[in-house]
Design a protein around this motif. Structure first.
Motif, PDB file in Angstrom:
ATOM      1  N   GLU A   1      -9.352  34.314 -23.694  1.00 22.08           N
ATOM      2  CA  GLU A   1      -9.841  33.175 -22.935  1.00 22.08           C
ATOM      3  C   GLU A   1      -9.844  31.964 -23.853  1.00 22.08           C
TER       4      GLU A   1
ATOM      5  N   LYS B   1     -11.383  28.427 -23.857  1.00 24.25           N
ATOM      6  CA  LYS B   1     -12.290  27.565 -23.088  1.00 24.25           C
ATOM      7  C   LYS B   1     -12.340  26.148 -23.657  1.00 24.25           C
TER       8      LYS B   1
ATOM      9  N   SER C   1     -11.217  24.890 -17.026  1.00 22.69           N
ATOM     10  CA  SER C   1     -10.490  26.063 -16.524  1.00 22.69           C
ATOM     11  C   SER C   1     -10.909  26.377 -15.107  1.00 22.69           C
TER      12      SER C   1
ATOM     13  N   ALA D   1      -7.877  30.823 -16.614  1.00 24.83           N
ATOM     14  CA  ALA D   1      -8.458  30.586 -17.942  1.00 24.83           C
ATOM     15  C   ALA D   1      -7.935  31.613 -18.926  1.00 24.83           C
TER      16      ALA D   1
ATOM     17  N   ARG E   1     -23.178  28.840 -24.389  1.00 20.90           N
ATOM     18  CA  ARG E   1     -22.337  28.239 -23.355  1.00 20.90           C
ATOM     19  C   ARG E   1     -23.135  28.368 -22.058  1.00 20.90           C
TER      20      ARG E   1
ATOM     21  N   ASP F   1     -20.521  27.747 -16.109  1.00 16.46           N
ATOM     22  CA  ASP F   1     -19.062  27.828 -16.213  1.00 16.46           C
ATOM     23  C   ASP F   1     -18.475  27.026 -15.064  1.00 16.46           C
TER      24      ASP F   1
ATOM     25  N   LYS G   1     -15.809  27.375 -13.679  1.00 23.75           N
ATOM     26  CA  LYS G   1     -15.084  28.242 -12.748  1.00 23.75           C
ATOM     27  C   LYS G   1     -16.117  28.870 -11.807  1.00 23.75           C
TER      28      LYS G   1
ATOM     29  N   ARG H   1     -20.072  23.085 -17.494  1.00 25.71           N
ATOM     30  CA  ARG H   1     -20.236  24.008 -18.638  1.00 25.71           C
ATOM     31  C   ARG H   1     -20.654  23.161 -19.829  1.00 25.71           C
TER      32      ARG H   1
END
Lengths: 242, 318
Positions: free
Chosen positions: A192, A194, A198, A202, B168, B171, B173, B224
């Motif tokens: 992945e 990042k 994404s 991703a 993190r 996200d 996504k 994110r």
């Protein structure tokens, strides 16, 4: 002095052109768009289409630099000759997507696509790695038939062997296998990256085999470890020499 | 009789030169005098601003998020108590059903805490290795198999999940993956308070360092958030995630001393990358209490000098 300088410039120009010709010999045959309209969309805002497949791109080898929609090609073998191909392009951020059916009369070898995008300028801003190219041999882009995946190729002179798959699934939870005749030929886990936005994909998975993969029909098996179950999907894939 | 000393002679020479410069300066028209003062002052001011040490930031994030993950940097601080959760896949019979024990991730392992908008929380070993101990038995978990959930489990569970490492949060996504599953990943809402530590210096006017407010930002939905330089020494986070029964998803309370943060969000193109949150030199100049104090002192000195120059000029003209 000027003559020597001129000779040097001529030699440099010739060497550059020769190197480019060897590295990316442009395909002679062309796949033509079926119909008049090139179906695509580029989102100006935050609306993002939901990508509906795990595999969003398959290619053999990779290239740096900017994405050039005029440089998309595929290697056809006899079983694919004369069949229609569905070409899907998806930018990683989910803002650009296109899906169109192409047909040509090429029998075998490297074939290029004639793209009539209205967003050539926008998609040329993306690096090559940020646009997933998926080519499927199907009768219709809307067909329920999974079809056969044909990896994108970068020129006939290129010595590419690895199969690179872009996936729309959590990369650390995904593994890929390439199967031929019931035997696993290659297996890989996915990584992945990042460092960029994404959305459409991703994870990148690289299938490699010493000496490269032989021509023929394979099955690409994708296994995603979802929470409390494993989801597996199989995609027929055909490899052909450029 | 002795003549003037060397020091007196030198002082007389300096005075004569200063008077000459003064005469030259005051002989110029007013607009030129203003430029002659303003330009070097502005130039020196910007050199000074850019030579200032970067302030230490302290950023606190309070968020409702379906997901927060962190890279374990110090295993001793990342031990996770597991209470009444089921492990998938089950390594063997002794770990079947609801289990309680201790999860010890190794350095570099990635741990994710997740909870969908409505549903039960889960803990996942995203990558790396961890050991799970239960009633004297232990098993090594790899990223291929390490999900703790609440499937079929009742009773009290771990009250809060510790976070210590590179974080993190959320996200971008947030849409379904190709498998058709909607993974809990979305940052629903969040508030970020950025504070900075004032410059400390042995100089009289730089008093002991204090924290001062820089800005407060609402985090965009489905973003994110992470440190701009995740591997930097200052880019570690600490805090907790927990289930608030009155709220959806996970309540995440974390803080970091990272110098800059990145916010990835849908709508931002992959070609142009992320939004960066960092403190600028100008913010530092106008917000740092020690800097403001020092600048006020400088302004007073400059005003005094200007008045003194004025006086000298007038006397010379008399």
């Amino acid at each position: 002095m000027m003559r020597i300088f001129g000779m040097f410039i001529s030699y440099a120009a010739f060497a550059t052109l020769a190197a480019l010709a060897v590295a990316q010999e442009p395909p002679k045959a062309k796949m033509l768009l079926v119909g008049d309209v090139f179906h695509e969309r580029f989102e100006g805002g935050a609306k993002v289409p939901v990508s509906g497949d795990i595999v969003t791109g398959v290619q053999i080898g990779s290239r740096g630099g900017k994405f050039d929609p005029g440089q998309i090609s595929v290697a056809l073998s006899k079983p694919s000759a004369g069949r229609s191909l569905c070409l899907s392009l998806n930018s990683r951020d989910g803002r650009y997507s296109s899906r169109n059916l192409f047909k040509g009369d090429a029998t075998a070898g490297l074939v290029g696509f004639t793209i009539k995008s209205n967003f050539s300028e926008q998609i040329s801003q993306y690096d090559n790695e940020l646009v997933a190219v998926l080519i499927k041999q199907v009768d219709s882009c809307n067909s329920a038939d999974p079809g056969v995946l044909l990896p994108r190729r970068f020129g006939s002179g290129a010595n590419d062997t690895d199969i690179i798959v872009a996936i729309n699934a959590p990369a650390p939870r995904t593994t890929l296998s390439l199967i031929q005749g019931g035997q696993e030929v290659a297996r890989t886990s996915c990584v992945e990256d990042k460092s960029k936005v994404s959305m459409a994909f991703a994870g990148i998975c690289r299938l490699a085999k010493e000496g490269g993969f032989a021509e023929g029909d394979y099955v690409l098996e994708v296994r995603v470890r979802e929470r409390f179950e494993v989801v597996g999907m199989k995609y027929p894939i055909r490899l052909a020499a450029p | 009789m002795t003549g003037p000393s060397t020091a007196d002679r030198l002082w007389a020479r300096i005075k004569a030169r200063l008077f000459r410069i003064n005469d030259w300066f005051w002989a110029k028209p007013g607009w030129l005098r203003s430029i002659l003062i303003a330009l070097p002052t502005i130039f020196l001011y910007f050199i000074w601003i850019n030579s200032l040490p970067k302030p230490q930031l302290l950023t606190m994030v309070s968020a409702l998020s379906e997901r927060v993950e962190f890279v374990v940097t110090n295993p001793a601080q990342a031990v996770i108590p597991i209470e009444n959760m089921s492990l998938y896949p089950e390594p063997d019979q002794s770990f079947s059903g609801c289990v309680s024990g201790t999860l010890r991730p190794e350095e570099g392992a990635v741990i994710a805490y997740e909870r969908p908008v409505i549903g039960e929380p889960s803990i996942s070993l995203v990558s790396g290795r961890a050991t799970f101990e239960r009633a004297g038995r232990q098993v090594t978990l790899l990223s291929e198999g390490g999900d703790f959930g609440r499937k079929g489990c009742d009773g009290p569970m771990t009250p809060r999940f510790p976070i210590w490492g590179q974080v993190r949060l959320g996200d971008e996504k947030f849409t379904a993956s190709g498998t058709g599953r909607l993974a809990p990943s979305m940052l629903l809402e969040g508030n970020m308070i950025v504070q900075a530590r004032s410059i400390e210096s042995p100089l009289l006017f730089f008093k002991k360092s204090t924290l001062y407010p820089v800005t407060q930002i609402n985090l965009p939905i489905a973003a994110r958030v992470e440190a701009a330089d995740p591997v930097a020494r200052t880019s570690f986070w600490w805090g907790s995630a927990y289930v608030d029964p009155q709220k959806v998803a996970l309540q995440v309370q974390i803080a970091t001393e990272a110098q800059a943060l990145r916010v990835f969000r849908p709508g931002r193109t992959a070609a142009t990358d992320a939004d960066v949150i960092a403190i600028t030199a100008m913010t530092q100049v106008f917000s740092d209490p020690n800097m403001v104090r020092f600048q006020a002192f400088l302004a007073a000195i400059v005003a005094l000098l200007t008045q003194a120059a004025n006086l000298v000029g007038r006397r010379k003209g008399e």
